[in-house]
Design a protein around this motif. Structure first.
Motif, PDB file in Angstrom:
ATOM      1  N   SER A 292       0.821  -1.218   0.000  1.00  0.00           N
ATOM      2  CA  SER A 292       0.000   0.000   0.000  1.00  0.00           C
ATOM      3  C   SER A 292       0.853   1.266   0.000  1.00  0.00           C
ATOM      4  CB  SER A 292      -0.962   0.011   1.188  1.00  0.00           C
ATOM      5  OG  SER A 292      -0.256   0.200   2.396  1.00  0.00           O
ATOM      6  N   GLU A 293       2.136   1.156   0.346  1.00  0.00           N
ATOM      7  CA  GLU A 293       3.037   2.310   0.333  1.00  0.00           C
ATOM      8  C   GLU A 293       3.646   2.551  -1.050  1.00  0.00           C
ATOM      9  OE1 GLU A 293       5.854   1.589   3.444  1.00  0.00           O
ATOM     10  OE2 GLU A 293       4.362   1.839   5.017  1.00  0.00           O
ATOM     11  N   LEU A 294       3.444   1.617  -1.970  1.00  0.00           N
ATOM     12  CA  LEU A 294       3.943   1.788  -3.333  1.00  0.00           C
ATOM     13  C   LEU A 294       3.123   2.858  -4.046  1.00  0.00           C
ATOM     14  CD1 LEU A 294       4.284  -1.948  -4.436  1.00  0.00           C
ATOM     15  CD2 LEU A 294       6.168  -0.365  -3.945  1.00  0.00           C
TER      16      LEU A 294
ATOM     17  N   GLN B 255       1.668   0.871  -9.266  1.00  0.00           N
ATOM     18  CA  GLN B 255       2.455  -0.310  -8.915  1.00  0.00           C
ATOM     19  C   GLN B 255       1.724  -1.165  -7.890  1.00  0.00           C
ATOM     20  OE1 GLN B 255       6.386   0.937  -7.723  1.00  0.00           O
ATOM     21  NE2 GLN B 255       6.765   1.989  -9.667  1.00  0.00           N
ATOM     22  N   ALA B 256       1.125  -0.521  -6.890  1.00  0.00           N
ATOM     23  CA  ALA B 256       0.408  -1.269  -5.848  1.00  0.00           C
ATOM     24  C   ALA B 256      -0.751  -2.049  -6.447  1.00  0.00           C
ATOM     25  CB  ALA B 256      -0.084  -0.312  -4.762  1.00  0.00           C
TER      26      ALA B 256
ATOM     27  N   ARG C  79      -1.938  -8.935  -9.659  1.00  0.00           N
ATOM     28  CA  ARG C  79      -1.162 -10.040 -10.192  1.00  0.00           C
ATOM     29  C   ARG C  79      -0.860 -11.077  -9.106  1.00  0.00           C
ATOM     30  NH1 ARG C  79       2.229  -9.379 -14.459  1.00  0.00           N
ATOM     31  NH2 ARG C  79       1.886 -11.608 -14.658  1.00  0.00           N
ATOM     32  N   VAL C  80      -0.440 -10.638  -7.933  1.00  0.00           N
ATOM     33  CA  VAL C  80       0.018 -11.558  -6.893  1.00  0.00           C
ATOM     34  C   VAL C  80      -1.102 -11.958  -5.940  1.00  0.00           C
ATOM     35  CG1 VAL C  80       1.656 -11.862  -4.992  1.00  0.00           C
ATOM     36  CG2 VAL C  80       2.362 -10.630  -7.041  1.00  0.00           C
TER      37      VAL C  80
ATOM     38  N   TYR D  72       6.469  -5.415 -11.972  1.00  0.00           N
ATOM     39  CA  TYR D  72       7.905  -5.658 -11.811  1.00  0.00           C
ATOM     40  C   TYR D  72       8.547  -4.544 -10.984  1.00  0.00           C
ATOM     41  CZ  TYR D  72      12.851  -5.907 -12.758  1.00  0.00           C
ATOM     42  OH  TYR D  72      14.213  -5.967 -12.613  1.00  0.00           O
ATOM     43  N   ARG D  73       8.242  -3.308 -11.345  1.00  0.00           N
ATOM     44  CA  ARG D  73       8.828  -2.183 -10.609  1.00  0.00           C
ATOM     45  C   ARG D  73       8.377  -2.177  -9.153  1.00  0.00           C
ATOM     46  NH1 ARG D  73       8.296   2.417 -15.331  1.00  0.00           N
ATOM     47  NH2 ARG D  73      10.062   1.651 -16.543  1.00  0.00           N
ATOM     48  N   GLY D  74       7.114  -2.504  -8.926  1.00  0.00           N
ATOM     49  CA  GLY D  74       6.611  -2.574  -7.553  1.00  0.00           C
ATOM     50  C   GLY D  74       7.304  -3.671  -6.756  1.00  0.00           C
TER      51      GLY D  74
END
Length: 187
Positions: free
Chosen positions: A106-108, A112-113, A119-120, A145-147
């Protein structure tokens, strides 16, 4: 059976967006899902994506409603005398891996979040996650990926071992049928 498969994922997804109001948001989402179920066509992955889209819309609606109404009716002077929200027992429980991971996610940055969550946590492939977010699958893979890389860097900053430090590769996001990491061409 579908509810039992999808609901825990939707709760975690909504929780990362709206916090403690996740159950309210997913309840609203399930009302819409039940109402519109006859119009759904697709397989299990399609159903997960469809429900994630509805949940995301309800979560964003919830955030808009919440921003329009005041959070508290207490005068500011009373807030100074209130005890802190922190509770030792709750802080200890916050160390549980799933809660800690969701907090870090949640801090991303928001894109990205959401990509990492879809995805995950929800288990969508890049194409389905892209439909939920209104983005191309490549953009979702790149954001995920960046996250994940940012999370790995964050964990290494706290002294935890990164998978790349142990000789292991960073895990691929589950459900990606593209065969790529989503980071092709990303530096």
């Amino acid at each position: 059976m579908l509810y039992r498969d999808v609901q825990p994922r939707l709760i975690r997804f909504a929780g990362a967006i709206v916090g403690a109001d996740a159950e309210d948001v997913t309840s609203e989402a399930w009302l819409q899902i039940a109402r519109d179920l006859r119009s759904f066509r697709g397989d299990l992955d399609g159903f997960r994506g469809w429900t994630a889209t509805i949940t995301r819309h309800r979560a964003l609606d919830h955030l808009r409603r919440k921003s329009r109404r005041p959070a508290s009716d207490l005068p500011a002077e009373e807030l100074v005398t209130m005890a802190a929200d922190g509770d030792t027992e709750l802080d200890a429980l916050d160390g549980i891996a799933t809660e800690e991971a969701l907090r870090l996610i949640s801090e991303l940055p928001r894109d990205q979040a959401e990509a990492v969550l879809l995805r995950v946590v929800v288990g969508l492939d890049a194409k389905s996650a892209g439909r939920v977010l209104g983005k191309r699958s490549g953009a979702v893979r790149t954001a995920a990926y960046r996250g994940l890389r940012r999370l790995a860097d964050r964990l290494s900053d706290t002294g935890a071992e990164r998978p790349s430090d142990t000789g292991a590769e960073l895990p691929l996001v589950r459900g990606d049928k593209s065969g790529g990491t989503g980071a092709e061409g990303v530096s």
